[in-house]
Motif scaffolding. Sequence first.
Motif, PDB file in Angstrom:
ATOM      1  N   ILE A  68      -9.725   3.123   6.466  1.00 29.20           N
ATOM      2  CA  ILE A  68      -9.039   2.219   5.519  1.00 29.20           C
ATOM      3  C   ILE A  68      -9.088   0.761   5.982  1.00 29.20           C
ATOM      4  CG2 ILE A  68      -7.515   4.016   4.611  1.00 29.20           C
ATOM      5  CD1 ILE A  68      -5.247   2.829   6.289  1.00 29.20           C
ATOM      6  N   PHE A  83     -13.389  -0.860   1.668  1.00 30.99           N
ATOM      7  CA  PHE A  83     -12.999   0.541   1.464  1.00 30.99           C
ATOM      8  C   PHE A  83     -11.773   0.560   0.548  1.00 30.99           C
ATOM      9  CE2 PHE A  83     -10.335   4.193   2.314  1.00 30.99           C
ATOM     10  CZ  PHE A  83     -11.240   5.231   2.166  1.00 30.99           C
ATOM     11  N   THR A  84     -11.918   1.178  -0.598  1.00 30.94           N
ATOM     12  CA  THR A  84     -10.777   1.258  -1.517  1.00 30.94           C
ATOM     13  C   THR A  84     -10.863   2.537  -2.336  1.00 30.94           C
ATOM     14  OG1 THR A  84      -9.577   0.150  -3.292  1.00 30.94           O
ATOM     15  CG2 THR A  84     -11.961  -0.102  -3.325  1.00 30.94           C
ATOM     16  N   THR A  85      -9.703   3.047  -2.714  1.00 37.40           N
ATOM     17  CA  THR A  85      -9.688   4.205  -3.618  1.00 37.40           C
ATOM     18  C   THR A  85      -9.032   3.798  -4.937  1.00 37.40           C
ATOM     19  OG1 THR A  85      -7.621   4.898  -2.611  1.00 37.40           O
ATOM     20  CG2 THR A  85      -9.630   5.981  -1.822  1.00 37.40           C
ATOM     21  N   LYS A  86      -8.726   2.497  -5.037  1.00 38.10           N
ATOM     22  CA  LYS A  86      -8.052   2.029  -6.256  1.00 38.10           C
ATOM     23  C   LYS A  86      -9.097   1.492  -7.225  1.00 38.10           C
ATOM     24  CE  LYS A  86      -4.282   0.641  -3.308  1.00 38.10           C
ATOM     25  NZ  LYS A  86      -3.722  -0.490  -2.589  1.00 38.10           N
ATOM     26  N   ASP A 140       5.280   6.416   4.868  1.00 31.40           N
ATOM     27  CA  ASP A 140       5.640   6.658   3.462  1.00 31.40           C
ATOM     28  C   ASP A 140       5.557   8.144   3.131  1.00 31.40           C
ATOM     29  OD1 ASP A 140       2.965   7.413   2.431  1.00 31.40           O
ATOM     30  OD2 ASP A 140       2.426   5.334   2.926  1.00 31.40           O
ATOM     31  N   ASN A 181       0.838  -1.212   0.000  1.00 31.26           N
ATOM     32  CA  ASN A 181       0.000   0.000   0.000  1.00 31.26           C
ATOM     33  C   ASN A 181       0.868   1.256   0.000  1.00 31.26           C
ATOM     34  OD1 ASN A 181      -2.451  -1.216  -0.117  1.00 31.26           O
ATOM     35  ND2 ASN A 181      -2.798  -1.228   2.093  1.00 31.26           N
ATOM     36  N   GLY A 195      -0.905  10.257   1.075  1.00 32.38           N
ATOM     37  CA  GLY A 195      -1.679  10.438   2.306  1.00 32.38           C
ATOM     38  C   GLY A 195      -3.045   9.777   2.140  1.00 32.38           C
ATOM     39  N   LEU A 252      -6.618  -4.497   4.070  1.00 36.40           N
ATOM     40  CA  LEU A 252      -6.375  -3.973   5.417  1.00 36.40           C
ATOM     41  C   LEU A 252      -7.382  -4.507   6.441  1.00 36.40           C
ATOM     42  CD1 LEU A 252      -5.268  -0.302   4.744  1.00 36.40           C
ATOM     43  CD2 LEU A 252      -3.875  -2.240   5.455  1.00 36.40           C
ATOM     44  N   MET A 268      -9.909  -4.143  -4.093  1.00 34.30           N
ATOM     45  CA  MET A 268     -11.039  -4.863  -3.482  1.00 34.30           C
ATOM     46  C   MET A 268     -11.413  -4.225  -2.140  1.00 34.30           C
ATOM     47  SD  MET A 268     -12.290  -7.781  -4.780  1.00 34.30           S
ATOM     48  CE  MET A 268     -12.417  -9.026  -3.516  1.00 34.30           C
ATOM     49  N   GLY A 269     -10.429  -3.578  -1.556  1.00 34.30           N
ATOM     50  CA  GLY A 269     -10.671  -2.971  -0.242  1.00 34.30           C
ATOM     51  C   GLY A 269     -10.766  -3.996   0.879  1.00 34.30           C
TER      52      GLY A 269
HETATM   53  P1  ADP Z   1      -7.051  -2.147  -1.709  1.00 32.12           P
HETATM   54  O1  ADP Z   1      -5.565  -2.119  -1.743  1.00 32.12           O
HETATM   55  O2  ADP Z   1      -7.677  -3.252  -2.451  1.00 32.12           O
HETATM   56  O3  ADP Z   1      -7.688  -0.833  -1.966  1.00 32.12           O
HETATM   57  P2  ADP Z   1      -6.666  -2.148   1.125  1.00 32.12           P
HETATM   58  O4  ADP Z   1      -7.567  -2.611   2.254  1.00 32.12           O
HETATM   59  O5  ADP Z   1      -5.294  -2.681   1.166  1.00 32.12           O
HETATM   60  O6  ADP Z   1      -7.429  -2.477  -0.184  1.00 32.12           O
HETATM   61  O7  ADP Z   1      -6.572  -0.583   1.197  1.00 32.12           O
HETATM   62  C1  ADP Z   1      -7.755   0.169   1.328  1.00 32.12           C
HETATM   63  C2  ADP Z   1      -7.506   1.603   0.977  1.00 32.12           C
HETATM   64  O8  ADP Z   1      -6.734   2.237   1.991  1.00 32.12           O
HETATM   65  C3  ADP Z   1      -6.720   1.841  -0.271  1.00 32.12           C
HETATM   66  O9  ADP Z   1      -7.541   1.807  -1.428  1.00 32.12           O
HETATM   67  C4  ADP Z   1      -6.150   3.240  -0.039  1.00 32.12           C
HETATM   68  O10 ADP Z   1      -7.106   4.230  -0.406  1.00 32.12           O
HETATM   69  C5  ADP Z   1      -6.000   3.329   1.428  1.00 32.12           C
HETATM   70  N1  ADP Z   1      -4.591   3.206   1.872  1.00 32.12           N
HETATM   71  C6  ADP Z   1      -4.026   2.138   2.407  1.00 32.12           C
HETATM   72  N2  ADP Z   1      -2.737   2.372   2.712  1.00 32.12           N
HETATM   73  C7  ADP Z   1      -2.477   3.642   2.329  1.00 32.12           C
HETATM   74  C8  ADP Z   1      -1.319   4.498   2.382  1.00 32.12           C
HETATM   75  N3  ADP Z   1      -0.134   4.087   2.860  1.00 32.12           N
HETATM   76  N4  ADP Z   1      -1.451   5.765   1.915  1.00 32.12           N
HETATM   77  C9  ADP Z   1      -2.636   6.191   1.428  1.00 32.12           C
HETATM   78  N5  ADP Z   1      -3.749   5.453   1.380  1.00 32.12           N
HETATM   79  C10 ADP Z   1      -3.675   4.186   1.812  1.00 32.12           C
END
Ligand code: ADP
Length: 649
Positions: free
Chosen positions: A586, A591-594, A574, A541, A578, A602, A598-599
């Motif tokens: 998160i 919850f995902t912004t990608k 990192d 991430n 942010g 985490l 899949m969200g």
């Molecule tokens: P995915 O990677 O499938 O989106 P994750 O549960 O790993 O699912 O992450 C969820 C969301 O948390 C990510 O889509 C991202 O928006 C946010 N996130 C996680 N780690 C970071 C990070 N180090 N910096 C910014 N956003 C993060």
Amino acid sequence: MAANTGPKQGSFKAISRRRGQFALAAAIVASALIFLADALSPIDGAVAVLYTGVVLTLAPLGRRFVIGSGCITAVLTTIAFLIGHADDPLGGALLRYIVSLVAIAITVLLSLRDRSARTTLAEQARILELSHDTVVVRDRSDIIRYWNEGAERLYGWTRGEALGRRCSDLLESIVSAEEISASLEQNGTWSGEIIRTRRDGTRLILASRWLERRDPDGRPVGIIETSADLTESRRALAERRSSEQRYSTIFNSAGFAALECDLSKAMRLILDSRGPSQDCEAWLLSNPQILRAAANEIEIYNANSAALAMFEADTVADLTDGNALLGQLPDSEPALAHIFASLVAGSSLAEIETRCATLHGRIIDAVLRVSVLPDGQDWSRVLLMAFDVTERNEARAKIEQTSVELAHAGRVALLGQLAGSIVHEVNQPLAAIINYGKSGKRWLTRPDPDLTEVADCLEKIVSNGNRAAEVVGRVRALAKKTAPQVSSVDMGALVQDAVSLLAREARAAAATIRVEEANIRGPIICDRVQVQQVIVNLLMNALHATRGIADRPHEIRVRIDGTAENFIKVAVEDSGTGIEGNPERIFEPFFTTKSDGMGLGLSICRTIIEGQGGRVSASNNDGWGATVGFTLPLNIPAEARWSKPNILI
Ligand code: ADP
């Protein structure tokens, strides 16, 4: 009341002392006058008989005064007789002298008897005062003639206020007048309960005894009444009854199994057989025959309907003893030993989870809670509550299984994302192996083979083979679907492993990953594969967050901090984008912004970490980027082990 008694008694004593002094003076004067009249006057009468008056005057002063005055007046009589009739001692004067002496003697005797009767009466009156009960004497017109201290205390009226008043004006009483007068007429007594209102208006329940007073001719002249206060005992009794009622209602209607047992015989058996200063639980476990014998002595005398249902019994009699309840399962032995040992150690509460068999042989998981009831300190009244947790345990096992599967799915998904890196990591040593193989062959096929070079090539082949095997091993470990397994883990090495796995990803993101360790105290106990999964996830991430950042270096710092006494902290910091919005979000599932995310990564990480007694956290850095990390206890607390199935919440 007590405050009044002291001064009252003091002034009473002063008055009686003054009266005594006056009586003594009067007696001395009277004695002198009688003596003079007896010795010197020519009267031919038994003047000395008048000394009886002196004796009677001094009688109230006490026994010594009576006897003393009797002796002195007898002596004075004798002296007067000798003075007046020495010349003719045997005439009529002798008879008068003797009559006087007899009169004095009789007066002395009667005074002494009267005194002793008065003393007895005074003592009896004192006893009446001492009595905690009320003693009230009334005349025929209901006028109060006597009112003891008990009546003062109970009714709130002082003696001064009560004497001379009508009893019915002072105290409102609820009595059965007809019943009382019939009983008094027939037996001269009545006893029963009456309700009275005291001075402050509160009501009293009294156990009362009435005695009819009669004059010498047998005519009724009043009532002597003695009463004891029952109010408090009645209230306590009513309270006890209602609390027993409450207890039995709760007992019978409780939604869990409740049994009342007598453990006194079982405990006696254990205490009698046990040697001194032994660990009771261990001793019982090594003597199962004693344990079973003690269980046999448990007497179950009451059970609610939930208990009958839980143990598949028709009546309480079916649950005869502890063995019937806990079955003959070996699992129940440690539970029994724990309960008995806790009670032996003086505890009045013991709780343990065990497996028991119902009367039909069905095996159930149950939490047993034993508590010694307050009126059963000899273990004769013990409440045993049993909670059937079979379904809960089955559900928990299913959730644990689901968690394991999800964690595995998460790892497989991670590996999918890492496929490129993995292929690269394996390809590199493979390519090197091929090259070293070729050049080794060339060295060998030379007309003058250089064996040193060949050996060097073979060594390189072996080390590259090992490198490839390491990568494959790491991937296999992550890909394996295993039940949670705890082991001693060096957190620094685990992080380094994850960093190696992501080396190519880091290069692709033009990022540097630095690992910093501070105050590491040693290895921790955790599930290696799962914790590594979390670290890889956080690093992935972080790398993802730095992608596309052009105005600053792509830097990732993993900080491992062992400063805290009970846990270790790992934070991945990192310099990326942010976190948008509330950082804690998160960890929520989905919850995902990608666009291709899949969200779930985490939220699986949170389940893994909390399942091992730790906490996850996320926050944005002061400058740029974010820090996502976790803490883990140095050893997993038993109650935390994979017991928080929050992944699906
Ligand atoms: P995915 O990677 O499938 O989106 P994750 O549960 O790993 O699912 O992450 C969820 C969301 O948390 C990510 O889509 C991202 O928006 C946010 N996130 C996680 N780690 C970071 C990070 N180090 N910096 C910014 N956003 C993060």
